[in-house]
Design an enzyme around this catalytic site. Structure first.
Site, PDB file in Angstrom:
ATOM      1  N   ILE A   1       0.828  -1.214   0.000  1.00 31.43           N
ATOM      2  CA  ILE A   1       0.000   0.000   0.000  1.00 31.43           C
ATOM      3  C   ILE A   1       0.865   1.268   0.000  1.00 31.43           C
ATOM      4  O   ILE A   1       0.473   2.297  -0.560  1.00 31.43           O
ATOM      5  CB  ILE A   1      -1.021  -0.001   1.164  1.00 31.43           C
ATOM      6  CG1 ILE A   1      -2.142   0.975   0.890  1.00 31.43           C
ATOM      7  CG2 ILE A   1      -0.367   0.267   2.500  1.00 31.43           C
ATOM      8  CD1 ILE A   1      -2.961   0.671  -0.333  1.00 31.43           C
TER       9      ILE A   1
ATOM     10  N   SER B   1      12.039   0.847   6.730  1.00 30.45           N
ATOM     11  CA  SER B   1      11.518  -0.467   6.352  1.00 30.45           C
ATOM     12  C   SER B   1      12.698  -1.420   6.412  1.00 30.45           C
ATOM     13  O   SER B   1      13.824  -1.036   6.129  1.00 30.45           O
ATOM     14  CB  SER B   1      10.954  -0.395   4.926  1.00 30.45           C
ATOM     15  OG  SER B   1       9.852  -1.237   4.757  1.00 30.45           O
ATOM     16  N   ARG B   2      12.419  -2.689   6.767  1.00 31.35           N
ATOM     17  CA  ARG B   2      13.528  -3.629   6.900  1.00 31.35           C
ATOM     18  C   ARG B   2      14.127  -3.936   5.535  1.00 31.35           C
ATOM     19  O   ARG B   2      15.323  -4.146   5.407  1.00 31.35           O
ATOM     20  CB  ARG B   2      13.043  -4.897   7.589  1.00 31.35           C
ATOM     21  CG  ARG B   2      12.520  -4.641   9.006  1.00 31.35           C
ATOM     22  CD  ARG B   2      11.675  -5.775   9.494  1.00 31.35           C
ATOM     23  NE  ARG B   2      10.639  -6.119   8.529  1.00 31.35           N
ATOM     24  CZ  ARG B   2       9.787  -7.123   8.650  1.00 31.35           C
ATOM     25  NH1 ARG B   2       9.842  -7.885   9.722  1.00 31.35           N
ATOM     26  NH2 ARG B   2       8.892  -7.362   7.727  1.00 31.35           N
TER      27      ARG B   2
ATOM     28  N   LYS C   1      -5.392   1.811   8.002  1.00 35.89           N
ATOM     29  CA  LYS C   1      -6.481   1.036   8.596  1.00 35.89           C
ATOM     30  C   LYS C   1      -6.120  -0.439   8.588  1.00 35.89           C
ATOM     31  O   LYS C   1      -5.343  -0.854   7.733  1.00 35.89           O
ATOM     32  CB  LYS C   1      -7.804   1.267   7.848  1.00 35.89           C
ATOM     33  CG  LYS C   1      -7.767   1.052   6.334  1.00 35.89           C
ATOM     34  CD  LYS C   1      -7.422  -0.250   5.709  1.00 35.89           C
ATOM     35  CE  LYS C   1      -8.164  -1.485   6.076  1.00 35.89           C
ATOM     36  NZ  LYS C   1      -7.831  -2.604   5.113  1.00 35.89           N
TER      37      LYS C   1
ATOM     38  N   ASP D   1     -10.271  -7.564   7.143  1.00 36.94           N
ATOM     39  CA  ASP D   1      -9.330  -6.498   6.738  1.00 36.94           C
ATOM     40  C   ASP D   1      -9.944  -5.652   5.614  1.00 36.94           C
ATOM     41  O   ASP D   1     -10.050  -4.433   5.765  1.00 36.94           O
ATOM     42  CB  ASP D   1      -7.969  -7.084   6.337  1.00 36.94           C
ATOM     43  CG  ASP D   1      -7.024  -6.011   5.837  1.00 36.94           C
ATOM     44  OD1 ASP D   1      -6.315  -5.405   6.656  1.00 36.94           O
ATOM     45  OD2 ASP D   1      -7.010  -5.744   4.613  1.00 36.94           O
TER      46      ASP D   1
HETATM   47  P1  NAP Z   1       2.480  -5.502   3.308  1.00 42.52           P
HETATM   48  O1  NAP Z   1       2.919  -5.105   1.933  1.00 42.52           O
HETATM   49  O2  NAP Z   1       2.453  -6.958   3.646  1.00 42.52           O
HETATM   50  O3  NAP Z   1       3.315  -4.809   4.462  1.00 42.52           O
HETATM   51  C1  NAP Z   1       3.843  -3.515   4.385  1.00 42.52           C
HETATM   52  C2  NAP Z   1       5.294  -3.542   4.848  1.00 42.52           C
HETATM   53  O4  NAP Z   1       5.346  -3.584   6.265  1.00 42.52           O
HETATM   54  C3  NAP Z   1       6.057  -4.766   4.400  1.00 42.52           C
HETATM   55  O5  NAP Z   1       6.503  -4.637   3.091  1.00 42.52           O
HETATM   56  C4  NAP Z   1       7.177  -4.839   5.414  1.00 42.52           C
HETATM   57  O6  NAP Z   1       8.274  -4.059   4.937  1.00 42.52           O
HETATM   58  C5  NAP Z   1       6.587  -4.195   6.663  1.00 42.52           C
HETATM   59  N1  NAP Z   1       6.282  -5.230   7.651  1.00 42.52           N
HETATM   60  C6  NAP Z   1       5.549  -6.345   7.480  1.00 42.52           C
HETATM   61  N2  NAP Z   1       5.501  -7.063   8.609  1.00 42.52           N
HETATM   62  C7  NAP Z   1       6.255  -6.391   9.511  1.00 42.52           C
HETATM   63  C8  NAP Z   1       6.612  -6.633  10.861  1.00 42.52           C
HETATM   64  N3  NAP Z   1       6.159  -7.705  11.518  1.00 42.52           N
HETATM   65  N4  NAP Z   1       7.385  -5.717  11.480  1.00 42.52           N
HETATM   66  C9  NAP Z   1       7.829  -4.635  10.843  1.00 42.52           C
HETATM   67  N5  NAP Z   1       7.540  -4.363   9.545  1.00 42.52           N
HETATM   68  C10 NAP Z   1       6.755  -5.223   8.901  1.00 42.52           C
HETATM   69  O7  NAP Z   1       1.015  -4.944   3.631  1.00 42.52           O
HETATM   70  P2  NAP Z   1       0.120  -3.871   2.858  1.00 42.52           P
HETATM   71  O8  NAP Z   1      -0.772  -4.558   1.901  1.00 42.52           O
HETATM   72  O9  NAP Z   1       0.944  -2.735   2.385  1.00 42.52           O
HETATM   73  O10 NAP Z   1      -0.820  -3.437   4.077  1.00 42.52           O
HETATM   74  C11 NAP Z   1      -0.352  -2.643   5.125  1.00 42.52           C
HETATM   75  C12 NAP Z   1      -1.550  -1.967   5.779  1.00 42.52           C
HETATM   76  O11 NAP Z   1      -2.245  -1.225   4.766  1.00 42.52           O
HETATM   77  C13 NAP Z   1      -2.568  -2.961   6.367  1.00 42.52           C
HETATM   78  O12 NAP Z   1      -3.070  -2.464   7.562  1.00 42.52           O
HETATM   79  C14 NAP Z   1      -3.648  -3.031   5.305  1.00 42.52           C
HETATM   80  O13 NAP Z   1      -4.941  -3.297   5.859  1.00 42.52           O
HETATM   81  C15 NAP Z   1      -3.611  -1.616   4.738  1.00 42.52           C
HETATM   82  N6  NAP Z   1      -4.092  -1.531   3.352  1.00 42.52           N
HETATM   83  C16 NAP Z   1      -3.706  -2.450   2.405  1.00 42.52           C
HETATM   84  C17 NAP Z   1      -4.242  -2.389   1.123  1.00 42.52           C
HETATM   85  C18 NAP Z   1      -3.872  -3.382   0.024  1.00 42.52           C
HETATM   86  O14 NAP Z   1      -4.499  -3.350  -1.046  1.00 42.52           O
HETATM   87  N7  NAP Z   1      -2.901  -4.262   0.214  1.00 42.52           N
HETATM   88  C19 NAP Z   1      -5.161  -1.373   0.798  1.00 42.52           C
HETATM   89  C20 NAP Z   1      -5.469  -0.417   1.759  1.00 42.52           C
HETATM   90  C21 NAP Z   1      -4.938  -0.510   3.040  1.00 42.52           C
HETATM   91  P3  NAP Z   1       9.790  -4.484   5.272  1.00 42.52           P
HETATM   92  O15 NAP Z   1       9.872  -5.985   5.071  1.00 42.52           O
HETATM   93  O16 NAP Z   1      10.589  -3.697   4.289  1.00 42.52           O
HETATM   94  O17 NAP Z   1      10.005  -4.079   6.691  1.00 42.52           O
END
Ligand code: NAP
Length: 306
Positions: A15, A37-38, A91, A169
């Protein structure tokens, strides 16, 4: 024109790349000054792997936007607030209600802005739906939120881990719109949750609320994705929110919609909150999620693999 506000983005994943980075860089209000970010980085922006180092080395960055999954988010948010930064939360705003109440209290104590964002509330048809339902009484409602988890969360196992909320979610996006547009609060009376036999969280859900409102969330929808809500009031008005809330149709007539896309609208709102010294934390969508988890009947569904 006011000076752009320096902001750091934390959790460079799906996101952040899809929405946060383009919205920040397109805005005159903001300057993307660092990422944490890691593994993830953004070309041309100083990157850190450790939050405390970024905060210590960048005392001029006053705002941090957290795009991590909900479970690790609390510690990051608390550290930013304690470090005297304003904080914007993706969110759902946290893994539990109590931790977000704690953040809200901390933000008050340190005198900083906390914005618990609900991007779907910024969908372009939501204001028209809200004003069309204002002052009316809901007779019935139907919410259909059906999408393909493999398309929107590819390989993201955290959504099926404890605290990942499963189909709630995306479902919380529907609930964030519902709680915004309805003229009076409703509450859950029944729910059935379907959880894959090899996962911790649900993949489908059916819910019944007061005022005749029913909802279905499904994460296995292939083909056309369905994000719709339809409300009928006692005076015979029908209000439909289509395409995730971007279109509003009242009694068959398409309504005028707002101009900004969801994430630019969120960053616009954050800039206003920071400049006016206010917070915005509405946990009503998450209260419904908590109630769904509390009241539901459980069904074991077939195992899920990506
Ligand atoms: P994601 O790509 O899986 O996670 C975002 C980043 O967070 C990862 O690339 C990782 O980066 C870091 N991360 C993951 N687990 C972690 C941990 N345990 N500790 C520290 N850093 C961690 O998820 P996303 O889809 O972007 O979603 C993130 C948030 O946005 C959620 O709350 C989701 O509900 C919301 N969201 C998502 C979407 C969608 O379409 N995917 C849409 C709207 C809102 P590093 O490995 O580089 O640290």
């Amino acid at each position: 024109m006011a000076e752009p506000i320096k902001i750091a983005l934390v959790g460079i994943g799906k996101i952040a790349v899809d929405q946060h980075v383009p919205s920040i860089t397109a805005s005159d209000d903001w300057e993307l000054a660092a990422t944490v970010s890691r593994a993830g980085t953004v070309d041309g922006t100083p990157s850190y792997t450790d939050l405390d180092t970024m905060l210590a080395e960048n005392t001029d960055i006053g705002v941090v936007s957290l795009c991590l999954p909900p479970v690790p988010r609390f510690e990051y948010a608390a550290a930013c607030l304690r470090g005297g930064r304003h904080v914007m939360l993706e969110k759902p705003p946290g893994a539990t209600l109590a931790e977000v109440y704690a953040l809200e209290q901390l933000a008050k104590e340190v005198g900083k802005t906390l914005f618990a964002t609900w991007h779907s509330r910024m969908a372009k048809g939501v204001p028209a739906a809200k004003s069309s339902l204002a002052g009316k009484t809901i007779k019935s409602g139907q919410i259909m939120w059906k999408e393909n988890v493999r398309q929107w969360h590819p390989g993201q196992d955290w959504v099926f881990d404890p605290g990942g909320m499963g189909v709630l979610d995306p479902g919380i996006n529907a609930l964030s719109i519902m709680t915004e547009v309805l003229p009076a609060p409703i509450h859950l009376t029944e729910a059935v949750l379907y959880t894959p036999s090899n996962r911790q969280t649900l993949i489908q859900a059916e819910m019944v609320f007061t005022s005749g409102v029913r909802a279905e969330f499904d994460w296995l929808k292939e083909g056309t994705q369905l994000w719709e809500q339809r409300y009928v009031t006692t005076d015979g008005t029908t209000v439909e929110l289509l395409e995730g809330g971007h279109r509003c149709v009242v009694n068959g007539t398409e309504q005028d919609t707002s101009a900004l896309e969801e994430y630019p609208a969120l960053y616009d709102q954050m800039a206003n909150l920071v400049r006016s010294g206010q917070s915005n934390v509405d946990l009503s969508p998450m209260v419904h999620v908590s109630d769904i988890m509390t009241l539901a009947r459980r069904v074991v569904a077939p195992a899920f693999e990506w």
